[in-house]
Motif scaffolding. Structure first.
Motif, PDB file in Angstrom:
ATOM      1  N   GLN A 109       0.869  -1.181   0.000  1.00 51.09           N
ATOM      2  CA  GLN A 109       0.000   0.000   0.000  1.00 51.09           C
ATOM      3  C   GLN A 109       0.905   1.229   0.000  1.00 51.09           C
ATOM      4  O   GLN A 109       1.360   1.647  -1.054  1.00 51.09           O
ATOM      5  N   LEU A 144       6.464  -3.840  11.136  1.00 53.98           N
ATOM      6  CA  LEU A 144       5.176  -3.191  11.366  1.00 53.98           C
ATOM      7  C   LEU A 144       4.665  -2.620  10.050  1.00 53.98           C
ATOM      8  O   LEU A 144       5.397  -1.946   9.321  1.00 53.98           O
ATOM      9  N   CYS A 145       3.405  -2.950   9.755  1.00 55.73           N
ATOM     10  CA  CYS A 145       2.726  -2.375   8.601  1.00 55.73           C
ATOM     11  C   CYS A 145       1.438  -1.801   9.136  1.00 55.73           C
ATOM     12  O   CYS A 145       0.732  -2.468   9.893  1.00 55.73           O
ATOM     13  N   ARG A 146       1.128  -0.565   8.793  1.00 58.00           N
ATOM     14  CA  ARG A 146      -0.095   0.048   9.310  1.00 58.00           C
ATOM     15  C   ARG A 146      -1.201   0.048   8.250  1.00 58.00           C
ATOM     16  O   ARG A 146      -2.332   0.386   8.550  1.00 58.00           O
ATOM     17  N   CYS A 147      -0.855  -0.306   7.013  1.00 62.15           N
ATOM     18  CA  CYS A 147      -1.842  -0.192   5.930  1.00 62.15           C
ATOM     19  C   CYS A 147      -2.638  -1.464   5.691  1.00 62.15           C
ATOM     20  O   CYS A 147      -3.827  -1.410   5.420  1.00 62.15           O
ATOM     21  N   THR A 148      -1.985  -2.618   5.686  1.00 64.51           N
ATOM     22  CA  THR A 148      -2.584  -3.805   5.061  1.00 64.51           C
ATOM     23  C   THR A 148      -3.299  -4.754   6.013  1.00 64.51           C
ATOM     24  O   THR A 148      -4.036  -5.617   5.544  1.00 64.51           O
ATOM     25  N   GLY A 149      -3.040  -4.647   7.313  1.00 62.51           N
ATOM     26  CA  GLY A 149      -3.549  -5.687   8.203  1.00 62.51           C
ATOM     27  C   GLY A 149      -2.810  -7.005   7.988  1.00 62.51           C
ATOM     28  O   GLY A 149      -3.230  -8.035   8.479  1.00 62.51           O
ATOM     29  N   TYR A 150      -1.727  -6.955   7.221  1.00 66.50           N
ATOM     30  CA  TYR A 150      -0.768  -8.060   6.984  1.00 66.50           C
ATOM     31  C   TYR A 150      -1.279  -9.184   6.087  1.00 66.50           C
ATOM     32  O   TYR A 150      -0.498 -10.031   5.675  1.00 66.50           O
ATOM     33  N   GLN A 151      -2.584  -9.225   5.819  1.00 62.86           N
ATOM     34  CA  GLN A 151      -3.127 -10.392   5.132  1.00 62.86           C
ATOM     35  C   GLN A 151      -2.471 -10.613   3.774  1.00 62.86           C
ATOM     36  O   GLN A 151      -2.037 -11.698   3.447  1.00 62.86           O
TER      37      GLN A 151
ATOM     38  N   GLN B 177      -2.047   7.579  14.638  1.00 65.95           N
ATOM     39  CA  GLN B 177      -2.179   7.028  13.277  1.00 65.95           C
ATOM     40  C   GLN B 177      -1.068   6.029  12.975  1.00 65.95           C
ATOM     41  O   GLN B 177      -1.279   5.055  12.289  1.00 65.95           O
ATOM     42  N   GLU B 641      -9.120  -4.609   5.125  1.00 64.28           N
ATOM     43  CA  GLU B 641      -8.249  -5.386   6.024  1.00 64.28           C
ATOM     44  C   GLU B 641      -7.403  -4.455   6.900  1.00 64.28           C
ATOM     45  O   GLU B 641      -7.270  -4.675   8.105  1.00 64.28           O
ATOM     46  N   GLY B 642      -6.848  -3.430   6.281  1.00 68.09           N
ATOM     47  CA  GLY B 642      -6.006  -2.494   7.037  1.00 68.09           C
ATOM     48  C   GLY B 642      -6.812  -1.699   8.049  1.00 68.09           C
ATOM     49  O   GLY B 642      -6.355  -1.449   9.171  1.00 68.09           O
ATOM     50  N   ALA B 645      -7.653  -3.857  10.997  1.00 64.08           N
ATOM     51  CA  ALA B 645      -6.488  -4.004  11.878  1.00 64.08           C
ATOM     52  C   ALA B 645      -6.364  -2.792  12.802  1.00 64.08           C
ATOM     53  O   ALA B 645      -6.112  -2.929  14.004  1.00 64.08           O
ATOM     54  N   GLN B 646      -6.547  -1.598  12.243  1.00 64.49           N
ATOM     55  CA  GLN B 646      -6.459  -0.385  13.071  1.00 64.49           C
ATOM     56  C   GLN B 646      -7.593  -0.334  14.094  1.00 64.49           C
ATOM     57  O   GLN B 646      -7.408   0.121  15.223  1.00 64.49           O
ATOM     58  N   GLU B 654      -4.136  -0.167  21.713  1.00 68.89           N
ATOM     59  CA  GLU B 654      -3.462   1.105  21.444  1.00 68.89           C
ATOM     60  C   GLU B 654      -3.861   2.165  22.461  1.00 68.89           C
ATOM     61  O   GLU B 654      -4.930   2.740  22.386  1.00 68.89           O
ATOM     62  N   ILE B 673       0.940  -1.327  18.333  1.00 70.21           N
ATOM     63  CA  ILE B 673       0.024  -1.566  17.216  1.00 70.21           C
ATOM     64  C   ILE B 673       0.097  -3.053  16.848  1.00 70.21           C
ATOM     65  O   ILE B 673       1.065  -3.730  17.185  1.00 70.21           O
ATOM     66  N   PRO B 674      -0.929  -3.560  16.175  1.00 67.59           N
ATOM     67  CA  PRO B 674      -0.939  -4.989  15.864  1.00 67.59           C
ATOM     68  C   PRO B 674       0.217  -5.388  14.942  1.00 67.59           C
ATOM     69  O   PRO B 674       0.587  -4.647  14.034  1.00 67.59           O
TER      70      PRO B 674
END
Lengths: 173, 746
Positions: A109, A144-151, B177, B641-642, B645-646, B654, B673-674
């Motif tokens: 992303q 750590l990735c904040r965009c994808t949820g890792y899936q 964020q 998905e992202g 997760a947030q 968090e 964060i996850p």
């Protein structure tokens, strides 16, 4: 520029290493991290700085084939070692299977964690080992990735591992 | 094209490491900038002392006195100074006082530590209640940054008549964020043709916000300011308004030094001083008849807005409009306030006020179901909005809306009934692991609230290039969400071309028009719609001027563009937003169509709680949503998905820990964060219901997935653990232990 640190010790040193297969010899400030040297002096800006404390994994490079966080690795420790950055993967503009898997699976992303995750996945593929789903998630948990949820990152890594496995079966060493 | 999972346009550059983010831009001779901040939450700045042992003559130092234009950041309300001057009031702990720049980044950090600020401290307001109590008064006449009232019918006579009146109070914490690329700016200020030219390259969502802020800061006309959006390493709202501040700081240092300046925040500074999600407190009062029909709803919705208004008025607005959620209710009263505190101002974060009020309402519905002795599924089913129903603002639902169908699909996918039955048997056992399943139903308004789109009146366009390809001209930025790809798909669809022939122009205010900020789930739906118009206009112009004959092939289209560019030179066609006649909104009464449309969803979560450690594992997650037509299924699923997760992170882990108005866990090591091992596989389902107002039928999608996970997860916790005071997020292990002890201690 400072040449001595507070204790009066000479603060500069010569560093010899290879970066993406090329020999590099450079004078550095011993306080510099490998990340600083790669980014600021050698312009390998594909190596990203996200946290400076070894937590996010964006600065990951391969050091003699092993992923390390270059932000908490002093440049001077890399003396005599082989460093691979994201810029060192594709040859003549041709993406590696790992890079292709990340593009095709939608695993990218914002792209800021991507170089590090791609390098860690490359190390997994290069290890020749088999990984379960849980092991793939654990191996990548240092990024750590904040965009994808890792899936989709996990999907891309598993695809790259699967394809390497098939390739290995087809061409037994 | 539309509906296809086209490959991300800039994906190749990102995977090669050649995408250029702000800190990657090569700028020889650039100085390193740093910001000296107050460290006390409130006081009067008396003096700045420059300590010994630093070659200060080598430094560029900027204080409030140096500012050439207006020392106020252009925003909704212009109340925030770029820098605090001597004798002026410091209103939060991260207030910028002094800017430093030097070629040596080690030395500039040493210099920052050598500066001592002399501050006469004043009593500070650090929480919502103290602000409401005016203890002390710190902002305006009542500590309110914004107050909104929404009324429908009259709840007052209902309370006494209703069979059941249920009240609840819910709280949500601040959330960071945590884009992986920290805030970054690079600036050059130099004379060009005898005029001062201010240029900022940065990690920023809204180039024209920064452009406006720089014009005001320097007192310059439009043409003398240029803002370029670089590749952006995530934003999520965190780079919506703050870049006006740090962009200004970088430009001030560049202007005073006459050299390029990098102002790259490290993670600690970024977490401590930049915007977060607003903490909230919501008090709800609901009346039901004997069958469980919702008769009246009263919401007292409060956001902690920090020291300056920033975006709080509009965040509050969205939160207030979403407070009544997806339920039909004849009598509604919503009182919403954003209060001032002496904390760094919160700002935009995916969801923008809606996650806060929706958490309250969706938790409250489960609490009500329990208190009414009804099933949470059936209570919702009874009260859902349908086509023809009226929302709290008087907006009539004009689309075919089947929330019960959405809900049933999500519950079937997670196996809600079977799991509830199974857990009812297993949870009473001795083992430490208790399981639960819960859900939430919610909506997210697409685009700006109220008249926002009319005020911005966005412009976007397409340009034919000399090689016959087409460029998208818009100030909308790529932050990872897929704007480059989706815009190309929309224009390619309108022109009936392969997506490879369309790409986006660099986002540079010298080159692209103001298509509005990249926020509010508006880019695909609102800007995409304008681009669709512009593309059709572009094609018609080619036809009318004889360059193109329909029907055409991609090759003949490309040849026509080549010829037209060679003949006419620049070849551009623009479109502009026009308010559809059936959309009406009154800013004063808060009545009307708050949004042109909504995206709708039901999210379901399964949790496993370990009662030895109070850790919560999300074992399964289903996200079912109706978002109009999906433009790019892979990118859209990535957004969901992202966002999920947030949302799970906000619900469970968090936590922003504040001490004396300062975030003290401002590192990635202690703000959690996850990671890839903390999340389950998320099942994403799209139900498509084309929306006439969006390009190809698309609605907004970006923020929706932030709204539902926290209430779904906490509702699942109640299923696992029984009736506890689960009224707050994040529901960390500490907090969960505390809630369990409340019950066991009576």
């Amino acid at each position: 520029m400072l040449t001595k640190n507070a204790a009066g010790v000479k603060a500069r040193k010569r560093l010899c290493m290879t970066v993406n297969g090329r020999a590099v010899e450079i004078e550095i400030d011993i306080r510099e991290s490998l990340l600083d040297v790669l980014r600021d002096r050698l312009q390998f800006t594909g190596v990203k700085q996200g946290c400076s404390v070894g937590e996010c994994g964006a600065c990951t490079v391969l050091l003699d084939g092993t992923p390390v966080n270059s932000c908490i690795y002093l440049a001077t420790w890399a003396h005599g070692k082989a460093v691979v950055t994201i810029e060192g993967l594709a040859q003549d503009g041709k993406l590696t299977p790992v890079q292709e898997a990340f593009v095709d699976e939608g695993a990218i992303q914002c792209g800021f964690c991507t170089p590090g995750v791609v390098l860690s996945t490359t190390a997994m593929v290069d290890s020749g080992k088999c990984f379960t789903h849980d092991e793939v998630r654990r191996e990548l948990s240092g990024h750590l990735c904040r965009c994808t949820g890792y899936q989709k990152i996990v999907d891309a890594a598993e695809r790259a591992l699967r394809e390497a496995d098939i390739a290995a079966d087809e061409h037994p060493v | 094209m539309i509906g296809a999972s086209s490959i991300r346009k800039e994906g190749r550059a990102k995977v090669l490491g050649t995408a250029i983010y702000t800190d990657d831009k090569f700028m020889p001779g650039a100085l390193h900038g740093l910001t000296v901040r107050s460290e006390v939450p409130r006081g009067i700045l008396r003096a700045i002392h420059f300590g010994e042992g630093i070659p200060w003559e080598e430094f560029t130092c900027v204080t409030a006195e140096d500012i050439p234009g207006t020392n106020l950041v252009a925003s909704v309300v212009d109340d925030q100074p770029f820098l605090i001057g001597i004798g002026e009031e410091i209103t939060h702990s991260q207030q910028a006082v002094l800017l430093l720049a030097h070629p040596d980044k080690f030395l500039v950090e040493k210099a920052r530590r050598a500066v001592r600020l002399e501050i006469e401290e004043l009593p500070a307001v650090l929480d919502i209640q103290s602000s409401l109590d005016l203890q002390p008064l710190i902002y305006g006449t009542n500590n309110l940054l914004k107050e909104i009232r929404i009324a429908k019918g009259d709840p007052d006579p209902i309370w006494a008549q209703a069979a059941h009146v249920i009240e609840g109070e819910y709280r949500t914490g601040a959330q960071e964020q945590m884009y992986i690329e920290p805030n970054a700016m690079l600036s050059v200020v130099e004379p060009r043709d005898g005029l001062l030219q201010v240029t900022v390259w940065g990690s920023l969502q809204c180039p024209y916000y920064v452009h406006g802020a720089l014009r005001q800061l320097f007192g310059l006309p439009e043409k003398q300011v240029r803002v370029v959006a670089m590749e952006m390493g995530g934003a999520f709202g965190g780079k919506e308004d703050y870049p006006s501040v740090n962009g200004g700081h970088a430009a001030l240092l560049a202007w005073k030094s006459g050299k390029p300046v990098r102002l790259i925040y490290d993670r600690e500074e970024d977490l401590a001083c930049t915007t977060k999600r607003h903490p909230s407190r919501t008090r709800l009062r609901t009346a039901f008849d004997a069958e469980g029909n919702l008769l009246a709803l009263e919401a007292d919705f409060i956001l902690d807005g920090g020291a300056y208004a920033t975006l709080s008025p509009v965040v509050l607005s969205r939160g207030a409009v979403h407070a009544a959620s997806v339920y039909r209710c004849p009598h509604v009263r919503i009182h919403a306030r954003a209060v001032a505190t002496n904390t760094p101002p919160p700002g935009a974060f995916r969801g923008f006020g809606a996650p806060q009020s929706l958490f309250a309402m969706e938790r409250h519905m489960d609490v009500c179901a329990r208190k009414l002795g009804l099933d949470a599924v059936e209570l919702r089913r009874k009260n859902f909005l349908h086509m023809g129903d009226t929302m709290a603002t008087g907006q009539v639902i004009r689309e075919d809306l089947d929330l019960a169908g959405l809900m049933d699909q999500a519950l079937a996918a997670i196996g809600y009934r079977d799991k509830r039955a199974a857990f009812a048997l297993t949870n009473p056992g001795d083992g430490p692991i208790k399981r639960g399943v819960g859900f939430s139903v919610f909506m997210h308004g697409c685009g700006f609230t109220g008249n926002g789109e009319s005020h911005v009146a966005s412009v976007a366009g397409v340009e034919g290039l000399a090689d016959g390809t087409v460029a998208v001209l818009a100030a909308s930025t790529e932050m990872g969400q897929g704007k480059n790809t989706v815009f190309a798909q929309i224009v390619a669809e309108a022109l009936q071309l392969p997506v490879e022939l369309v790409d986006t122009a660099p986002v540079d205010t010298d080159h692209v028009p103001n298509s509005g900020p990249t926020v509010a789930s508006r880019s695909t739906m609102m800007v995409g719609r304008i681009l669709e118009d512009a593309a059709i206009g572009f094609k018609l112009a080619l036809v009318q001027q004889g360059f193109l004959v329909e029907p055409y092939t991609p090759e003949s289209f490309q040849a026509a563009v080549v010829k037209a560019v060679a003949t006419l030179g620049t070849l551009r066609c623009y479109g502009q937003y026009h308010r559809p006649p059936n959309i009406q909104w009154d800013d004063v009464t808060y009545q009307g169509d708050a949004y042109p449309t909504y995206s709708w969803a039901c999210y379901a979560a399964e949790v496993a709680v370990d009662l030895d450690t109070f850790e919560v594992k999300v074992a399964d997650f289903v996200a079912v949503q109706e978002v109009g037509r999906v433009v790019n299924p892979t990118l859209a699923a990535g957004q969901i998905e992202g966002g999920v997760a947030q949302g799970i992170g906000w619900g469970l882990w968090e936590e922003v820990t504040m001490q004396r108005g300062r975030m003290i866990n401002n590192q990635m090591t202690n703000y959690i964060i996850p990671t890839s091992v903390d999340l389950p596989r998320i099942q994403v389902v799209f139900l498509e219901n084309a929306h006439a107002g969006g390009p190809g039928g698309a609605k907004g999608i970006g923020e929706l997935p932030m709204d539902g996970p926290a209430p779904a997860v906490v509702n699942a916790l109640e299923n696992a653990l029984g009736a506890l005071r689960l009224d707050e997020v994040p529901m960390t292990p500490d907090r969960l232990l505390e809630r369990c002890e409340e019950v066991s201690h009576g």
